[in-house]
Design a protein around this motif. Sequence first.
Motif, PDB file in Angstrom:
ATOM      1  N   VAL A  19       0.860  -1.189   0.000  1.00  0.00           N
ATOM      2  CA  VAL A  19       0.000   0.000   0.000  1.00  0.00           C
ATOM      3  C   VAL A  19       0.893   1.234   0.000  1.00  0.00           C
ATOM      4  O   VAL A  19       1.843   1.314   0.781  1.00  0.00           O
ATOM      5  CB  VAL A  19      -0.930   0.030   1.228  1.00  0.00           C
ATOM      6  CG1 VAL A  19      -1.713   1.342   1.272  1.00  0.00           C
ATOM      7  CG2 VAL A  19      -1.887  -1.151   1.209  1.00  0.00           C
ATOM      8  N   ILE A  20       0.591   2.183  -0.854  1.00  0.00           N
ATOM      9  CA  ILE A  20       1.309   3.457  -0.869  1.00  0.00           C
ATOM     10  C   ILE A  20       0.553   4.449  -0.002  1.00  0.00           C
ATOM     11  O   ILE A  20      -0.650   4.658  -0.182  1.00  0.00           O
ATOM     12  CB  ILE A  20       1.445   3.998  -2.295  1.00  0.00           C
ATOM     13  CG1 ILE A  20       2.307   3.059  -3.136  1.00  0.00           C
ATOM     14  CG2 ILE A  20       2.049   5.409  -2.290  1.00  0.00           C
ATOM     15  CD1 ILE A  20       2.352   3.426  -4.603  1.00  0.00           C
ATOM     16  N   GLU A  21       1.253   5.053   0.922  1.00  0.00           N
ATOM     17  CA  GLU A  21       0.677   6.076   1.802  1.00  0.00           C
ATOM     18  C   GLU A  21       1.139   7.445   1.301  1.00  0.00           C
ATOM     19  O   GLU A  21       2.320   7.670   1.065  1.00  0.00           O
ATOM     20  CB  GLU A  21       1.152   5.861   3.239  1.00  0.00           C
ATOM     21  CG  GLU A  21       0.645   6.882   4.233  1.00  0.00           C
ATOM     22  CD  GLU A  21       1.218   6.650   5.615  1.00  0.00           C
ATOM     23  OE1 GLU A  21       1.593   7.641   6.278  1.00  0.00           O
ATOM     24  OE2 GLU A  21       1.306   5.470   6.023  1.00  0.00           O
ATOM     25  N   ASN A  22       0.189   8.374   1.151  1.00  0.00           N
ATOM     26  CA  ASN A  22       0.496   9.681   0.580  1.00  0.00           C
ATOM     27  C   ASN A  22      -0.133  10.770   1.437  1.00  0.00           C
ATOM     28  O   ASN A  22      -1.353  10.834   1.573  1.00  0.00           O
ATOM     29  CB  ASN A  22      -0.043   9.757  -0.851  1.00  0.00           C
ATOM     30  CG  ASN A  22       0.271  11.067  -1.529  1.00  0.00           C
ATOM     31  OD1 ASN A  22       1.110  11.839  -1.059  1.00  0.00           O
ATOM     32  ND2 ASN A  22      -0.393  11.337  -2.636  1.00  0.00           N
ATOM     33  N   ASP A  23       0.710  11.638   2.017  1.00  0.00           N
ATOM     34  CA  ASP A  23       0.183  12.742   2.824  1.00  0.00           C
ATOM     35  C   ASP A  23       0.182  14.055   2.046  1.00  0.00           C
ATOM     36  O   ASP A  23      -0.018  15.128   2.616  1.00  0.00           O
ATOM     37  CB  ASP A  23       0.973  12.904   4.120  1.00  0.00           C
ATOM     38  CG  ASP A  23       2.425  13.294   3.902  1.00  0.00           C
ATOM     39  OD1 ASP A  23       2.817  13.553   2.744  1.00  0.00           O
ATOM     40  OD2 ASP A  23       3.182  13.342   4.892  1.00  0.00           O
ATOM     41  N   GLY A  24       0.398  13.984   0.741  1.00  0.00           N
ATOM     42  CA  GLY A  24       0.420  15.172  -0.092  1.00  0.00           C
ATOM     43  C   GLY A  24       1.803  15.725  -0.324  1.00  0.00           C
ATOM     44  O   GLY A  24       1.996  16.557  -1.220  1.00  0.00           O
ATOM     45  N   GLU A  25       2.770  15.285   0.470  1.00  0.00           N
ATOM     46  CA  GLU A  25       4.151  15.734   0.305  1.00  0.00           C
ATOM     47  C   GLU A  25       5.120  14.564   0.200  1.00  0.00           C
ATOM     48  O   GLU A  25       6.063  14.589  -0.591  1.00  0.00           O
ATOM     49  CB  GLU A  25       4.570  16.629   1.475  1.00  0.00           C
ATOM     50  CG  GLU A  25       3.814  17.951   1.544  1.00  0.00           C
ATOM     51  CD  GLU A  25       4.297  18.827   2.679  1.00  0.00           C
ATOM     52  OE1 GLU A  25       5.184  18.385   3.437  1.00  0.00           O
ATOM     53  OE2 GLU A  25       3.791  19.952   2.807  1.00  0.00           O
ATOM     54  N   THR A  26       4.879  13.537   1.022  1.00  0.00           N
ATOM     55  CA  THR A  26       5.793  12.403   1.089  1.00  0.00           C
ATOM     56  C   THR A  26       5.060  11.108   0.768  1.00  0.00           C
ATOM     57  O   THR A  26       3.960  10.863   1.272  1.00  0.00           O
ATOM     58  CB  THR A  26       6.434  12.298   2.485  1.00  0.00           C
ATOM     59  OG1 THR A  26       7.125  13.520   2.769  1.00  0.00           O
ATOM     60  CG2 THR A  26       7.418  11.149   2.540  1.00  0.00           C
ATOM     61  N   LEU A  27       5.672  10.284  -0.066  1.00  0.00           N
ATOM     62  CA  LEU A  27       5.161   8.947  -0.359  1.00  0.00           C
ATOM     63  C   LEU A  27       5.853   7.954   0.558  1.00  0.00           C
ATOM     64  O   LEU A  27       7.064   8.048   0.788  1.00  0.00           O
ATOM     65  CB  LEU A  27       5.449   8.589  -1.811  1.00  0.00           C
ATOM     66  CG  LEU A  27       4.894   9.538  -2.876  1.00  0.00           C
ATOM     67  CD1 LEU A  27       5.517   9.229  -4.232  1.00  0.00           C
ATOM     68  CD2 LEU A  27       3.374   9.438  -2.945  1.00  0.00           C
ATOM     69  N   ARG A  28       5.089   7.000   1.075  1.00  0.00           N
ATOM     70  CA  ARG A  28       5.652   5.946   1.927  1.00  0.00           C
ATOM     71  C   ARG A  28       5.115   4.600   1.460  1.00  0.00           C
ATOM     72  O   ARG A  28       3.930   4.463   1.174  1.00  0.00           O
ATOM     73  CB  ARG A  28       5.278   6.160   3.395  1.00  0.00           C
ATOM     74  CG  ARG A  28       5.951   7.342   4.057  1.00  0.00           C
ATOM     75  CD  ARG A  28       5.477   7.504   5.502  1.00  0.00           C
ATOM     76  NE  ARG A  28       6.192   8.547   6.204  1.00  0.00           N
ATOM     77  CZ  ARG A  28       5.929   9.851   6.118  1.00  0.00           C
ATOM     78  NH1 ARG A  28       4.943  10.261   5.325  1.00  0.00           N
ATOM     79  NH2 ARG A  28       6.635  10.736   6.786  1.00  0.00           N
ATOM     80  N   VAL A  29       6.006   3.622   1.402  1.00  0.00           N
ATOM     81  CA  VAL A  29       5.592   2.278   1.021  1.00  0.00           C
ATOM     82  C   VAL A  29       6.510   1.281   1.718  1.00  0.00           C
ATOM     83  O   VAL A  29       7.720   1.494   1.811  1.00  0.00           O
ATOM     84  CB  VAL A  29       5.632   2.098  -0.514  1.00  0.00           C
ATOM     85  CG1 VAL A  29       7.023   2.341  -1.071  1.00  0.00           C
ATOM     86  CG2 VAL A  29       5.096   0.743  -0.930  1.00  0.00           C
ATOM     87  N   THR A  30       5.914   0.223   2.247  1.00  0.00           N
ATOM     88  CA  THR A  30       6.691  -0.814   2.928  1.00  0.00           C
ATOM     89  C   THR A  30       6.713  -2.067   2.066  1.00  0.00           C
ATOM     90  O   THR A  30       5.669  -2.585   1.672  1.00  0.00           O
ATOM     91  CB  THR A  30       6.087  -1.130   4.305  1.00  0.00           C
ATOM     92  OG1 THR A  30       6.113   0.061   5.113  1.00  0.00           O
ATOM     93  CG2 THR A  30       6.885  -2.220   5.013  1.00  0.00           C
ATOM     94  N   ILE A  31       7.924  -2.530   1.768  1.00  0.00           N
ATOM     95  CA  ILE A  31       8.127  -3.688   0.903  1.00  0.00           C
ATOM     96  C   ILE A  31       9.124  -4.620   1.569  1.00  0.00           C
ATOM     97  O   ILE A  31      10.208  -4.195   1.973  1.00  0.00           O
ATOM     98  CB  ILE A  31       8.668  -3.270  -0.476  1.00  0.00           C
ATOM     99  CG1 ILE A  31       7.785  -2.184  -1.098  1.00  0.00           C
ATOM    100  CG2 ILE A  31       8.780  -4.465  -1.412  1.00  0.00           C
ATOM    101  CD1 ILE A  31       8.437  -1.452  -2.239  1.00  0.00           C
ATOM    102  N   ARG A  32       8.742  -5.873   1.753  1.00  0.00           N
ATOM    103  CA  ARG A  32       9.622  -6.874   2.374  1.00  0.00           C
ATOM    104  C   ARG A  32      10.179  -6.394   3.711  1.00  0.00           C
ATOM    105  O   ARG A  32      11.333  -6.604   4.051  1.00  0.00           O
ATOM    106  CB  ARG A  32      10.762  -7.238   1.415  1.00  0.00           C
ATOM    107  CG  ARG A  32      10.266  -7.844   0.110  1.00  0.00           C
ATOM    108  CD  ARG A  32      11.372  -8.023  -0.911  1.00  0.00           C
ATOM    109  NE  ARG A  32      10.780  -8.439  -2.203  1.00  0.00           N
ATOM    110  CZ  ARG A  32      11.275  -8.099  -3.382  1.00  0.00           C
ATOM    111  NH1 ARG A  32      12.366  -7.362  -3.463  1.00  0.00           N
ATOM    112  NH2 ARG A  32      10.680  -8.500  -4.491  1.00  0.00           N
ATOM    113  N   GLY A  33       9.320  -5.714   4.449  1.00  0.00           N
ATOM    114  CA  GLY A  33       9.697  -5.259   5.785  1.00  0.00           C
ATOM    115  C   GLY A  33      10.483  -3.970   5.836  1.00  0.00           C
ATOM    116  O   GLY A  33      10.816  -3.489   6.922  1.00  0.00           O
TER     117      GLY A  33
END
Length: 218
Positions: A19-33
Amino acid sequence: MKDFYPATYTDERGVENTVIENDGETLRVTIRGVTFMGPDFDRLAPSEESTPEQLGYFSLGPDSLCACRIIFMMPISIYNCGDNSEGSLKIEVRIDDPNSNDALEYYQTRIRLDCDQGEFTSSGKGRDFESELLEIQSLLPAGFYMRLCINCLFSDYSPFGKSQFGDLMCYRNKKADYLKVKNKVDYFSLGFVCDRKVQETYLCPEFERRVPGTGYRI
């Protein structure tokens, strides 16, 4: 406010649902821990807590994810001949290894819009979000447009360059001054004092449809 987009990550080691998390400035994604963060898809850097062993399961260079493909879905609003309706963007981002001789393009974006009028797919030739979204907009029937910052009357890019995603300047704080801009000279006189930078896919309550010939960009 944060948005969450179901996503698929693929590289030579396999396929991962995430899942990609987007706060409007920063993208965050967790892959394989491992959590990766950045303002753009080609600047997703691993968190400082990541161990060398964990990072061994990825291609990095320089210090961000590469040699991979990310596909995700994003809901958007569509102006539909006087009404607003829902649509969705299927976004595919491919990031090659910049050090590989096999890399055709370091970064490529392809976008498909699904809406009431059907499916509209960009060519991927423009590579960045600006080009691909504007290409899709040009394919839509008269009276339809995507309600996104890329289509807003008060948004523009710096003439000094931009990133692939999320580098759009918002001039909602200087609307009257911005609407006087007709060329690069006018734009320089504005001083680039924007309200903030926004992502091309963002939408705020002050959105107005862009008029051709306004501002620095087309």
